[in-house]
Design a protein around this motif. Structure first.
Motif, PDB file in Angstrom:
ATOM      1  N   PHE A 181       0.831  -1.206   0.000  1.00  0.00           N
ATOM      2  CA  PHE A 181       0.000   0.000   0.000  1.00  0.00           C
ATOM      3  C   PHE A 181       0.875   1.270   0.000  1.00  0.00           C
ATOM      4  CE2 PHE A 181      -2.368   3.424   2.011  1.00  0.00           C
ATOM      5  CZ  PHE A 181      -3.607   3.355   1.394  1.00  0.00           C
ATOM      6  N   ILE A 182       1.983   1.212   0.714  1.00  0.00           N
ATOM      7  CA  ILE A 182       2.865   2.386   0.776  1.00  0.00           C
ATOM      8  C   ILE A 182       3.335   2.753  -0.627  1.00  0.00           C
ATOM      9  CG2 ILE A 182       5.063   3.291   1.649  1.00  0.00           C
ATOM     10  CD1 ILE A 182       4.707   1.400   4.079  1.00  0.00           C
ATOM     11  N   GLU A 183       3.823   1.751  -1.363  1.00  0.00           N
ATOM     12  CA  GLU A 183       4.337   2.048  -2.715  1.00  0.00           C
ATOM     13  C   GLU A 183       3.231   2.407  -3.676  1.00  0.00           C
ATOM     14  OE1 GLU A 183       5.632  -1.610  -4.515  1.00  0.00           O
ATOM     15  OE2 GLU A 183       6.597  -2.191  -2.640  1.00  0.00           O
ATOM     16  N   ARG A 184       2.141   1.628  -3.634  1.00  0.00           N
ATOM     17  CA  ARG A 184       1.136   1.806  -4.686  1.00  0.00           C
ATOM     18  C   ARG A 184       0.238   3.001  -4.447  1.00  0.00           C
ATOM     19  NH1 ARG A 184      -1.387  -4.098  -6.214  1.00  0.00           N
ATOM     20  NH2 ARG A 184       0.588  -5.107  -6.759  1.00  0.00           N
ATOM     21  N   VAL A 185      -0.066   3.306  -3.192  1.00  0.00           N
ATOM     22  CA  VAL A 185      -1.090   4.321  -2.911  1.00  0.00           C
ATOM     23  C   VAL A 185      -0.549   5.492  -2.090  1.00  0.00           C
ATOM     24  CG1 VAL A 185      -3.415   4.743  -1.979  1.00  0.00           C
ATOM     25  CG2 VAL A 185      -2.852   2.501  -2.960  1.00  0.00           C
ATOM     26  N   LEU A 186       0.083   5.189  -0.969  1.00  0.00           N
ATOM     27  CA  LEU A 186       0.369   6.262  -0.016  1.00  0.00           C
ATOM     28  C   LEU A 186       1.459   7.216  -0.492  1.00  0.00           C
ATOM     29  CD1 LEU A 186      -0.541   7.383   2.666  1.00  0.00           C
ATOM     30  CD2 LEU A 186       1.134   5.919   3.805  1.00  0.00           C
ATOM     31  N   ALA A 187       2.556   6.688  -0.973  1.00  0.00           N
ATOM     32  CA  ALA A 187       3.648   7.570  -1.413  1.00  0.00           C
ATOM     33  C   ALA A 187       3.175   8.488  -2.550  1.00  0.00           C
ATOM     34  CB  ALA A 187       4.879   6.754  -1.801  1.00  0.00           C
ATOM     35  N   PRO A 188       2.508   7.945  -3.583  1.00  0.00           N
ATOM     36  CA  PRO A 188       2.005   8.846  -4.636  1.00  0.00           C
ATOM     37  C   PRO A 188       0.988   9.867  -4.107  1.00  0.00           C
ATOM     38  CG  PRO A 188       1.838   6.542  -5.344  1.00  0.00           C
ATOM     39  CD  PRO A 188       2.288   6.522  -3.918  1.00  0.00           C
ATOM     40  N   LEU A 189       0.157   9.457  -3.171  1.00  0.00           N
ATOM     41  CA  LEU A 189      -0.864  10.368  -2.628  1.00  0.00           C
ATOM     42  C   LEU A 189      -0.204  11.554  -1.902  1.00  0.00           C
ATOM     43  CD1 LEU A 189      -4.077   9.236  -0.835  1.00  0.00           C
ATOM     44  CD2 LEU A 189      -2.677  10.964   0.217  1.00  0.00           C
ATOM     45  N   ILE A 190       0.797  11.256  -1.112  1.00  0.00           N
ATOM     46  CA  ILE A 190       1.481  12.311  -0.356  1.00  0.00           C
ATOM     47  C   ILE A 190       2.210  13.263  -1.312  1.00  0.00           C
ATOM     48  CG2 ILE A 190       3.418  12.673   1.254  1.00  0.00           C
ATOM     49  CD1 ILE A 190       2.323  10.048   2.647  1.00  0.00           C
ATOM     50  N   ALA A 191       2.768  12.710  -2.369  1.00  0.00           N
ATOM     51  CA  ALA A 191       3.457  13.557  -3.354  1.00  0.00           C
ATOM     52  C   ALA A 191       2.461  14.465  -4.072  1.00  0.00           C
ATOM     53  CB  ALA A 191       4.197  12.685  -4.364  1.00  0.00           C
ATOM     54  N   ARG A 192       1.267  13.948  -4.322  1.00  0.00           N
ATOM     55  CA  ARG A 192       0.269  14.719  -5.059  1.00  0.00           C
ATOM     56  C   ARG A 192      -0.405  15.781  -4.196  1.00  0.00           C
ATOM     57  NH1 ARG A 192      -2.632  12.984  -9.857  1.00  0.00           N
ATOM     58  NH2 ARG A 192      -4.341  14.454 -10.149  1.00  0.00           N
ATOM     59  N   PHE A 193      -0.527  15.516  -2.900  1.00  0.00           N
ATOM     60  CA  PHE A 193      -1.190  16.461  -1.980  1.00  0.00           C
ATOM     61  C   PHE A 193      -0.224  16.836  -0.844  1.00  0.00           C
ATOM     62  CE2 PHE A 193      -4.503  13.815  -3.888  1.00  0.00           C
ATOM     63  CZ  PHE A 193      -5.307  14.791  -4.465  1.00  0.00           C
ATOM     64  N   PRO A 194       0.771  17.650  -1.153  1.00  0.00           N
ATOM     65  CA  PRO A 194       1.844  17.874  -0.177  1.00  0.00           C
ATOM     66  C   PRO A 194       1.405  18.614   1.084  1.00  0.00           C
ATOM     67  CG  PRO A 194       2.132  19.261  -2.133  1.00  0.00           C
ATOM     68  CD  PRO A 194       1.008  18.320  -2.437  1.00  0.00           C
ATOM     69  N   ALA A 195       0.269  19.322   1.032  1.00  0.00           N
ATOM     70  CA  ALA A 195      -0.161  20.054   2.230  1.00  0.00           C
ATOM     71  C   ALA A 195      -1.233  19.297   3.006  1.00  0.00           C
ATOM     72  CB  ALA A 195      -0.669  21.444   1.837  1.00  0.00           C
ATOM     73  N   LEU A 196      -1.684  18.158   2.471  1.00  0.00           N
ATOM     74  CA  LEU A 196      -2.720  17.377   3.160  1.00  0.00           C
ATOM     75  C   LEU A 196      -2.094  16.673   4.364  1.00  0.00           C
ATOM     76  CD1 LEU A 196      -5.674  16.218   3.012  1.00  0.00           C
ATOM     77  CD2 LEU A 196      -4.722  14.350   1.634  1.00  0.00           C
ATOM     78  N   ARG A 197      -2.720  16.843   5.535  1.00  0.00           N
ATOM     79  CA  ARG A 197      -2.237  16.088   6.704  1.00  0.00           C
ATOM     80  C   ARG A 197      -2.792  14.665   6.631  1.00  0.00           C
ATOM     81  NH1 ARG A 197      -4.078  18.984  11.708  1.00  0.00           N
ATOM     82  NH2 ARG A 197      -5.398  20.145  10.272  1.00  0.00           N
ATOM     83  N   VAL A 198      -1.909  13.701   6.808  1.00  0.00           N
ATOM     84  CA  VAL A 198      -2.285  12.298   6.643  1.00  0.00           C
ATOM     85  C   VAL A 198      -1.862  11.509   7.882  1.00  0.00           C
ATOM     86  CG1 VAL A 198      -1.885  10.204   5.273  1.00  0.00           C
ATOM     87  CG2 VAL A 198      -2.005  12.432   4.125  1.00  0.00           C
ATOM     88  N   VAL A 199      -2.792  10.734   8.428  1.00  0.00           N
ATOM     89  CA  VAL A 199      -2.422   9.788   9.495  1.00  0.00           C
ATOM     90  C   VAL A 199      -2.506   8.370   8.936  1.00  0.00           C
ATOM     91  CG1 VAL A 199      -2.796   8.976  11.853  1.00  0.00           C
ATOM     92  CG2 VAL A 199      -3.420  11.334  11.243  1.00  0.00           C
ATOM     93  N   PHE A 200      -1.374   7.713   8.929  1.00  0.00           N
ATOM     94  CA  PHE A 200      -1.286   6.306   8.525  1.00  0.00           C
ATOM     95  C   PHE A 200      -1.706   5.542   9.788  1.00  0.00           C
ATOM     96  CE2 PHE A 200       2.079   3.408   6.202  1.00  0.00           C
ATOM     97  CZ  PHE A 200       1.127   2.447   6.008  1.00  0.00           C
TER      98      PHE A 200
END
Ligand code: NCD
Ligand code: ZN
Length: 343
Positions: free
Chosen positions: A152-171
């Motif tokens: 999930f980190i490679e396929r979803v989370l890393a790209p998501l964080i790169a695309r929304f750099p100001a979005l706060r995310v809790v894994f």
């Protein structure tokens, strides 16, 4: 150390359920925590701000007299969540939105089927500064269940964080060394919650010497090396790692069966179990940051001002607690825990 006084902790990830179950779950949560981030995976899920407010009122109706407990509400993201629900959520005081990949866990059938479908909503969350809480597991049947978080980190989370750099995310409820390393290296917008059970147990607790359904939760318990990495992250003093029990009650009959539900219940003794884990790591002095400071800082809420004291005193956890018209089996049922909250 036989006494430990802490700022009253909060739980940044709990399942309280609904209806009569609230009588048990809210009493346990309110006995420990000042606030809790309440998961929206009811059946049907909490998808609108209006539903969140109604659910909040039902929870408040079960707060025991004399207790102070503030439920912080979340919405369940679906493929069809409209972007303008974010404004209504913000106005209603909703604290965050939860991403369940469809099919990943209990009551995730209405979850998101492809992350691109919620990009417009994530854009609105980034603009209006509402955090995204992530159940981080892929659901691809080709991926081994023990690898679903790492993939999930490679396929979803890393790209998501790169695309929304100001979005706060809790894994949420991370379970692997890969996740702990990822969060450590990620920007300050990314944090993680850790459960007491993933800090205390590895998959042997679930599978060695017989299958023990009350240790079955998602993401599933991993290897000892993963547990050690989680313990290091929790006790590191990094503000990116904070307390989220993922306490998830199910009726006993739905756990002790041929196809049992995922979820472990820890709200009855949460801070005591975390204290055991921190003590094991020789880091009881780091418990307050993890349990009481880093969570509110990340959510941009004030820290609590009252305190609790834990005393070293063993007690036996009951075999059962009532749950609606059934019963639940808590983690450590019929066994000891080493700490107790001073009444
Ligand atoms: C949770 C539940 O029962 O709602 N179960 C679990 O195993 N953790 C859902 C979740 O958080 O995955
Ligand atoms: Zn959960």
């Amino acid at each position: 150390m036989n006494n430990l006084t802490l700022i009253r902790p909060d739980d940044w990830h709990i399942h309280l359920r609904d209806g009569a179950a609230l009588g048990t779950t809210v009493a346990h949560a309110a006995a420990q925590f000042a606030r809790a981030i309440v998961m929206p995976n009811l059946a049907p899920p909490v998808v609108t701000a209006e539903q969140a407010l109604a659910y909040r009122a039902r929870i408040l109706g079960h707060v025991p007299a004399g207790a102070k407990f503030e439920p912080l509400m979340t919405l369940y993201l679906t493929d069809n969540t409209p972007a303008d629900e974010i404004l209504r959520a913000k106005a209603a005081g909703v604290a965050a939105l939860k991403l369940y990949p469809a099919g990943a866990t209990t009551h995730s059938e209405s979850g998101v089927t492809a992350i691109e479908k919620v990009y417009p909503v994530l854009e609105a969350m980034q603009t209006h500064d509402l955090p995204l809480l992530v159940h981080g597991e892929v659901t691809d049947p080709a991926i081994d269940i023990f690898d679903r978080e790492a993939v999930f980190i490679e396929r979803v989370l890393a790209p998501l964080i790169a695309r929304f750099p100001a979005l706060r995310v809790v894994f949420e409820h991370i379970t692997t060394r890969a996740a702990a390393d990822f969060v450590t290296a990620a920007p300050a917008t990314v944090a993680a919650t850790l459960t007491a059970h993933h800090l205390l147990y590895n998959r042997n607790a679930l599978l060695a010497g017989g299958v023990r359904p009350h240790y079955y939760c998602l993401p599933v318990l991993k290897r000892e090396a993963d547990r050690q990495a989680l313990l290091r992250a929790a006790t590191s003093g990094s503000p990116k790692f904070f307390l989220g029990t993922d306490s998830a009650p199910h009726d006993r009959a739905r756990k002790e069966t041929a196809c049992g539900c995922a979820g472990s219940y820890t709200a009855h003794a949460a801070i005591e179990l975390y204290a055991e884990a921190f003590e094991q790591a020789g880091a009881l002095d780091r418990l307050e940051g993890f349990a009481s400071r880093f969570g509110p800082d990340f959510y941009r809420l004030p820290r609590n001002t009252d305190r609790i004291t834990l005393v070293r005193q063993s007690w036996d956890i009951p075999e059962r607690y009532p749950l609606a018209d059934g019963a639940l089996v808590p983690l450590r049922a019929g066994a000891r825990v080493d700490w107790r909250i001073q009444p």
